[in-house]
Enzyme design. Structure first.
Site, PDB file in Angstrom:
ATOM      1  N   LYS A 134      37.310  43.604  49.239  1.00  0.00           N
ATOM      2  CA  LYS A 134      36.338  44.365  49.051  1.00  0.00           C
ATOM      3  C   LYS A 134      35.101  43.562  47.948  1.00  0.00           C
ATOM      4  CE  LYS A 134      34.494  46.646  45.998  1.00  0.00           C
ATOM      5  NZ  LYS A 134      34.928  46.240  44.449  1.00  0.00           N
ATOM      6  N   TYR A 219      30.978  51.487  48.196  1.00  0.00           N
ATOM      7  CA  TYR A 219      32.266  52.141  48.198  1.00  0.00           C
ATOM      8  C   TYR A 219      31.569  53.972  48.953  1.00  0.00           C
ATOM      9  CZ  TYR A 219      35.971  50.409  45.236  1.00  0.00           C
ATOM     10  OH  TYR A 219      36.712  49.512  44.664  1.00  0.00           O
TER      11      TYR A 219
HETATM   12  P1  NAD Z   1      38.085  39.375  37.499  1.00  0.00           P
HETATM   13  O1  NAD Z   1      36.622  37.793  37.116  1.00  0.00           O
HETATM   14  O2  NAD Z   1      38.453  39.921  36.700  1.00  0.00           O
HETATM   15  O3  NAD Z   1      38.740  38.059  38.120  1.00  0.00           O
HETATM   16  C1  NAD Z   1      38.274  37.327  38.623  1.00  0.00           C
HETATM   17  C2  NAD Z   1      39.090  36.033  39.195  1.00  0.00           C
HETATM   18  O4  NAD Z   1      38.669  34.752  39.675  1.00  0.00           O
HETATM   19  C3  NAD Z   1      39.415  34.882  37.303  1.00  0.00           C
HETATM   20  O5  NAD Z   1      41.250  35.451  37.715  1.00  0.00           O
HETATM   21  C4  NAD Z   1      38.694  34.168  38.108  1.00  0.00           C
HETATM   22  O6  NAD Z   1      39.447  32.598  36.797  1.00  0.00           O
HETATM   23  C5  NAD Z   1      39.210  33.891  39.424  1.00  0.00           C
HETATM   24  N1  NAD Z   1      38.093  32.834  40.111  1.00  0.00           N
HETATM   25  C6  NAD Z   1      38.457  31.415  40.328  1.00  0.00           C
HETATM   26  N2  NAD Z   1      37.771  30.740  40.654  1.00  0.00           N
HETATM   27  C7  NAD Z   1      36.469  31.243  40.219  1.00  0.00           C
HETATM   28  C8  NAD Z   1      35.543  30.889  40.556  1.00  0.00           C
HETATM   29  N3  NAD Z   1      34.184  29.661  40.535  1.00  0.00           N
HETATM   30  N4  NAD Z   1      34.124  31.855  39.137  1.00  0.00           N
HETATM   31  C9  NAD Z   1      34.681  32.769  38.648  1.00  0.00           C
HETATM   32  N5  NAD Z   1      35.833  33.194  38.606  1.00  0.00           N
HETATM   33  C10 NAD Z   1      36.701  32.434  39.660  1.00  0.00           C
HETATM   34  O7  NAD Z   1      36.854  40.249  38.181  1.00  0.00           O
HETATM   35  P2  NAD Z   1      37.658  40.998  39.398  1.00  0.00           P
HETATM   36  O8  NAD Z   1      37.279  42.221  38.420  1.00  0.00           O
HETATM   37  O9  NAD Z   1      38.955  40.371  39.634  1.00  0.00           O
HETATM   38  O10 NAD Z   1      37.110  40.645  41.004  1.00  0.00           O
HETATM   39  C11 NAD Z   1      38.365  40.500  41.808  1.00  0.00           C
HETATM   40  C12 NAD Z   1      37.570  40.655  43.071  1.00  0.00           C
HETATM   41  O11 NAD Z   1      38.259  41.886  43.064  1.00  0.00           O
HETATM   42  C13 NAD Z   1      36.167  41.201  43.803  1.00  0.00           C
HETATM   43  O12 NAD Z   1      36.205  40.468  44.765  1.00  0.00           O
HETATM   44  C14 NAD Z   1      35.892  42.801  43.212  1.00  0.00           C
HETATM   45  O13 NAD Z   1      35.155  42.702  44.183  1.00  0.00           O
HETATM   46  C15 NAD Z   1      37.323  42.887  43.971  1.00  0.00           C
HETATM   47  N6  NAD Z   1      37.308  43.966  42.825  1.00  0.00           N
HETATM   48  C16 NAD Z   1      37.767  45.800  43.499  1.00  0.00           C
HETATM   49  C17 NAD Z   1      38.402  46.784  43.627  1.00  0.00           C
HETATM   50  C18 NAD Z   1      38.538  47.861  44.210  1.00  0.00           C
HETATM   51  O14 NAD Z   1      39.471  48.963  43.148  1.00  0.00           O
HETATM   52  N7  NAD Z   1      39.278  47.525  45.199  1.00  0.00           N
HETATM   53  C19 NAD Z   1      38.503  46.479  42.045  1.00  0.00           C
HETATM   54  C20 NAD Z   1      37.450  45.763  40.913  1.00  0.00           C
HETATM   55  C21 NAD Z   1      37.674  44.804  41.494  1.00  0.00           C
END
Ligand code: NAD
Length: 367
Positions: A134, A219
């Site tokens: 999401k 949410y």
């Molecule tokens: P994060 O920054 O920790 O991880 C993102 C990943 O994407 C990294 O490994 C990064 O290297 C990669 N990536 C690939 N291309 C990229 C670019 N161009 N720029 C930056 N990063 C790039 O973020 P996260 O917290 O893991 O969030 C990722 C997704 O998950 C988001 O869409 C967020 O909304 C979702 N999320 C959902 C929940 C949930 O409870 N459902 C919780 C946290 C995050």
């Protein structure tokens, strides 16, 4: 060959099953069905990807078998940790080749928001099921492209709505649908946390597509819909920004919003990156109420009604989610609250309306 034998062969059962009485054979088939495993590649080995990978270790129906990442050092660590073979590892340039890999069924897209659409569509074109985090996309138009691409490719599109499988949430929803709170006319959703590092992608409009609303406010949007069991017909919204340096143009810090529903119910919600301890749902009806706090964090979720606390064992949300998503994809299971692309789209329509209401100051009609 007699017809039972042909049936068993077609069902893929062995000589052992052929020698068993029919009741035991059917039990063997049932357990074989349960043993079908969804083989998943994670795309985006970041913070949430790591959480999903850990949770999948305990999943009975989903297994992490592949990786897609732009960082070779992360791939090395993950390969060792989860025993992933080289042939199942890809980067963002070559992952279309996953179409030639029969050992991967689905890709879980866990990248920054703006990459959900282009990467999900490439996954669908490679013939693999898509599980996408999401918000499913940045807006309704993007979401529709994703739904269409997955339909054309004949693959599932599921959104990481882990709360749709959480036991206490489901019990509140069950009681609401059973009329135990009477006519539910009010929902309050409070979703927020103080965001840190100003350089992170969540505060970059190009990658996040917005601010707190895209990340945490969604949410409350989603929760209002499943707690009330209705779709909103209008939206109003107001934005407050106390730090225009950290929260640049298009990146919302705080938005309050209201939604009206066909029954006459209203939802009053807050989405913010400026306050902690905001993770609360409150549902009030003519006969009773339900309250959840925390309501959408990683848990344990706490829930109670006018009759007392709701008890249920805490299971890591992402473990249950992956078990259930495997059942949806492999067995055609229908969840009580959908997690498909159409469900993701419903939230995006509301996100678009909220941003339009903020911009115009008008009440936006949805139906
Ligand atoms: P994060 O920054 O920790 O991880 C993102 C990943 O994407 C990294 O490994 C990064 O290297 C990669 N990536 C690939 N291309 C990229 C670019 N161009 N720029 C930056 N990063 C790039 O973020 P996260 O917290 O893991 O969030 C990722 C997704 O998950 C988001 O869409 C967020 O909304 C979702 N999320 C959902 C929940 C949930 O409870 N459902 C919780 C946290 C995050």
């Amino acid at each position: 060959m007699n017809s039972r034998r042909i049936f068993l062969r077609r069902a893929g059962l062995s000589g052992l099953a052929l020698s068993l009485p029919l009741s035991q054979t059917l039990a063997a088939m049932e357990s074989q069905k349960d043993d079908k495993i969804l083989r998943v590649a994670i795309m985006g080995l970041g913070s949430y990807g790591s959480r999903v990978a850990e949770a999948m270790v305990n999943s009975k129906r989903a297994k992490l078998v592949g990786l897609i990442s732009g960082t070779p050092s992360k791939v090395e660590t993950w390969k060792q940790k989860y025993g992933i073979p080289d042939k199942n590892c890809y980067n963002y340039e070559n992952f279309d080749q996953i179409k030639n890999n029969p050992d991967i069924d689905a890709v879980y897209v866990i990248t920054p928001n703006s990459l959900h659409k282009p990467y999900s569509i490439r996954v669908a074109k490679a013939g693999k099921h898509v599980i996408c985090e999401k918000p499913m996309a940045l807006n309704e138009a993007e979401g529709r492209e994703m739904v269409a691409a997955c339909k054309t490719a004949g693959v599932h599109l599921l959104v990481g709505y882990r709360m749709h499988f959480e036991a206490k949430t489901m019990e509140v929803v069950r009681q609401q649908r059973a009329g135990e709170f009477g006519k539910t006319l009010f929902f309050q959703g409070l979703s927020g946390f103080i965001i840190g590092d100003p350089t992170q992608w969540r505060l970059n409009y190009e990658l996040a597509g917005g601010g707190s609303m895209m990340d945490i406010g969604i949410y409350s949007i989603n929760g209002a819909r499943y707690m009330l069991g209705e779709e909103p017909i209008w939206v109003t919204a107001q934005e407050v920004k106390t730090d225009p340096v950290k929260f640049k143009e298009g990146v919302d810090e705080t938005i309050t919003f209201q939604m009206g529903f066909p029954s006459g119910a209203v939802a009053s919600c807050l989405s913010t990156y400026a306050l902690n301890n905001l993770d609360k749902f409150y549902l009030n009806g003519t006969k009773g109420f339900a309250e959840m706090q925390p309501s959408t964090g990683y848990g344990p979720i706490k829930a109670w009604t006018n009759k007392g606390p709701i008890e249920a064992e805490h299971v890591t949300h992402q473990t249950t989610q992956m078990d259930e998503m495997a059942a949806i994809i492999l067995d055609g299971k229908k969840p009580l609250i959908p997690v498909d692309g159409e469900e993701g789209l419903k939230d995006l329509v509301i996100v678009d309306a909220i941003y339009e209401a903020v911009k115009t100051g008008k009440k936006i009609r949805l139906a």
